[in-house]
Design an enzyme around this catalytic site. Sequence first.
Site, PDB file in Angstrom:
ATOM      1  N   GLY A 269      51.609 -41.414   4.323  1.00  0.00           N
ATOM      2  CA  GLY A 269      50.832 -41.299   4.898  1.00  0.00           C
ATOM      3  C   GLY A 269      51.175 -40.048   6.068  1.00  0.00           C
ATOM      4  O   GLY A 269      52.797 -40.573   6.135  1.00  0.00           O
TER       5      GLY A 269
ATOM      6  N   TYR B 198      35.154 -48.642  10.492  1.00  0.00           N
ATOM      7  CA  TYR B 198      36.922 -47.969  10.135  1.00  0.00           C
ATOM      8  C   TYR B 198      37.247 -49.130  11.446  1.00  0.00           C
ATOM      9  O   TYR B 198      38.283 -50.472  11.808  1.00  0.00           O
ATOM     10  CB  TYR B 198      37.039 -46.752  10.139  1.00  0.00           C
ATOM     11  CG  TYR B 198      38.569 -46.302  10.998  1.00  0.00           C
ATOM     12  CD1 TYR B 198      39.698 -46.341  10.660  1.00  0.00           C
ATOM     13  CD2 TYR B 198      39.277 -46.150  12.862  1.00  0.00           C
ATOM     14  CE1 TYR B 198      40.789 -46.376  10.478  1.00  0.00           C
ATOM     15  CE2 TYR B 198      40.300 -46.036  12.879  1.00  0.00           C
ATOM     16  CZ  TYR B 198      41.106 -46.145  12.147  1.00  0.00           C
ATOM     17  OH  TYR B 198      42.604 -46.038  12.695  1.00  0.00           O
TER      18      TYR B 198
ATOM     19  N   TYR C   6      46.187 -65.522  11.588  1.00  0.00           N
ATOM     20  CA  TYR C   6      47.350 -66.186  10.680  1.00  0.00           C
ATOM     21  C   TYR C   6      48.469 -66.531  11.408  1.00  0.00           C
ATOM     22  O   TYR C   6      49.135 -67.244  11.040  1.00  0.00           O
ATOM     23  CB  TYR C   6      47.399 -64.557   9.620  1.00  0.00           C
ATOM     24  CG  TYR C   6      47.497 -65.211   8.291  1.00  0.00           C
ATOM     25  CD1 TYR C   6      45.951 -64.743   8.350  1.00  0.00           C
ATOM     26  CD2 TYR C   6      48.375 -65.575   7.442  1.00  0.00           C
ATOM     27  CE1 TYR C   6      45.819 -64.579   6.729  1.00  0.00           C
ATOM     28  CE2 TYR C   6      47.250 -65.813   6.081  1.00  0.00           C
ATOM     29  CZ  TYR C   6      46.337 -65.567   6.111  1.00  0.00           C
ATOM     30  OH  TYR C   6      45.891 -65.213   4.595  1.00  0.00           O
TER      31      TYR C   6
ATOM     32  N   ALA D  98      48.790 -51.782  12.176  1.00  0.00           N
ATOM     33  CA  ALA D  98      48.955 -50.823  12.773  1.00  0.00           C
ATOM     34  C   ALA D  98      47.122 -50.032  13.615  1.00  0.00           C
ATOM     35  O   ALA D  98      46.700 -50.046  12.715  1.00  0.00           O
ATOM     36  CB  ALA D  98      49.102 -48.879  12.177  1.00  0.00           C
TER      37      ALA D  98
ATOM     38  N   ASN E 211      46.061 -59.766   1.835  1.00  0.00           N
ATOM     39  CA  ASN E 211      46.990 -59.584   0.833  1.00  0.00           C
ATOM     40  C   ASN E 211      48.231 -60.068   1.533  1.00  0.00           C
ATOM     41  O   ASN E 211      49.619 -60.750   1.526  1.00  0.00           O
ATOM     42  CB  ASN E 211      46.412 -58.484  -0.084  1.00  0.00           C
ATOM     43  CG  ASN E 211      45.683 -59.145  -1.266  1.00  0.00           C
ATOM     44  OD1 ASN E 211      45.213 -60.549  -1.034  1.00  0.00           O
ATOM     45  ND2 ASN E 211      44.934 -58.188  -1.153  1.00  0.00           N
TER      46      ASN E 211
ATOM     47  N   GLN F  14      46.723 -69.991  12.607  1.00  0.00           N
ATOM     48  CA  GLN F  14      46.749 -70.822  11.778  1.00  0.00           C
ATOM     49  C   GLN F  14      48.206 -71.352  10.766  1.00  0.00           C
ATOM     50  O   GLN F  14      47.948 -72.691  10.580  1.00  0.00           O
ATOM     51  CB  GLN F  14      45.927 -70.735  10.552  1.00  0.00           C
ATOM     52  CG  GLN F  14      44.700 -71.284  10.055  1.00  0.00           C
ATOM     53  CD  GLN F  14      43.265 -71.575   9.148  1.00  0.00           C
ATOM     54  OE1 GLN F  14      42.864 -70.680   9.530  1.00  0.00           O
ATOM     55  NE2 GLN F  14      43.510 -71.913   7.827  1.00  0.00           N
TER      56      GLN F  14
END
Length: 316
Positions: free
Chosen positions: A10, A147, A161, A116, A101, A164
């Site tokens: 991108g 979005y 994440y 980001a 993922n 935990q």
Amino acid sequence: MSILVAGGAGFIGAALCAKLLELGHTVICVDSLQTGSAQAVDRLRTFARFTFLHQDIVQPLNAGQLGQVEQVYNLACPASPLHYQQDPVKTIETNVIGTRNLLELARVVRARFLLASTSEVYGSPQRKPQREDYWGNVNTTGPRACYDEGKRCAEALVQAYHTQHQVDIRIARIFNTYGPGMQRDDGRVVSNFVTRILDGDPIEIYGDGHQTRCFCYVDDMVDALIALMSSDCTTPMNLGSDREVSVANLAHLVGQTLEKPIIVRHMPALVDDPQERRPDLEKCFRVLGWRATTSLEAGLLKTSAFFAQTQENIHA
Ligand SMILES: NC(=O)c1ccc[n+]([C@@H]2O[C@H](COP(=O)([O-])OP(=O)(O)OC[C@H]3O[C@@H](n4cnc5c(N)ncnc54)[C@H](O)[C@@H]3O)[C@@H](O)[C@H]2O)c1
């Protein structure tokens, strides 16, 4: 260092991959090419340390296939309203399932993870400038919700994440970024104004044009992202420029830069278009010692030269 950049084909991602390669790193770019450019990827293939994986991050990544990864940047998500509103369900999936993922991958391989995120998490802000501890004012069901809420959920997931699973995280709240490498037809204000003025076409201003934005040049943003990734700051950080410009003023600046007359067509205001947008950059200056160094005028000149060159190539 071996670094994975999701969304590396991108606009910002390709510039980030190029800089990381220049710094001597090994780069694995993961991209579905939904809005990214195959051309950007081809240019990077000249580096032996560059690998391209054509993959949608909504599908789980195979840690075994990727080998050693020490850092993960997640830039994968269409950033222009025109693009992210084309398939709002997909935009949410990319932000939520896709981010999950990549976080799973970071957890398994013990990589540092940078999201980001965006100034859109502040929605239509009722405070100015926006500091990182402001919770925002977002419409959960408007056209921008896929979005804005997608990114807010991605931030929550990244934090979860960290709490935990002890994943080492960074959260970059990116404000408007522009520069060479943008696509002509991506519907973003800078590319829109520059290409239309170059073509002698009228530019469209939505609403009264008094809505403000702060524009950061892409090379400055790439430096800021790398500095944040290298820092030990695990809480959200605003990145961008704090020079506030109205959309109407931006049109005049582009006209002056290109030395071309501008013809303005006024259009109805867009739904939920934020009226004011300016980051409080105290934290990024204090923690990273970083400030954008490219003036808007200098950045617009480089962007105009890029689009003029692309146009010549099209007509050649
Ligand atoms: N450019 C800005 O002004 C700005 C401002 C705030 C935040 N951001 C964030 O920065 C990131 C990069 O923005 P950009 O301007 O380069 O956008 P972009 O649309 O040019 O690039 C996004 C890249 O992600 C890829 N992608 C999208 N969905 C994917 C998926 N499901 N799987 C794999 N790849 C996928 C696209 O093909 C593209 O290459 C985005 O996450 C965006 O939300 C950008």
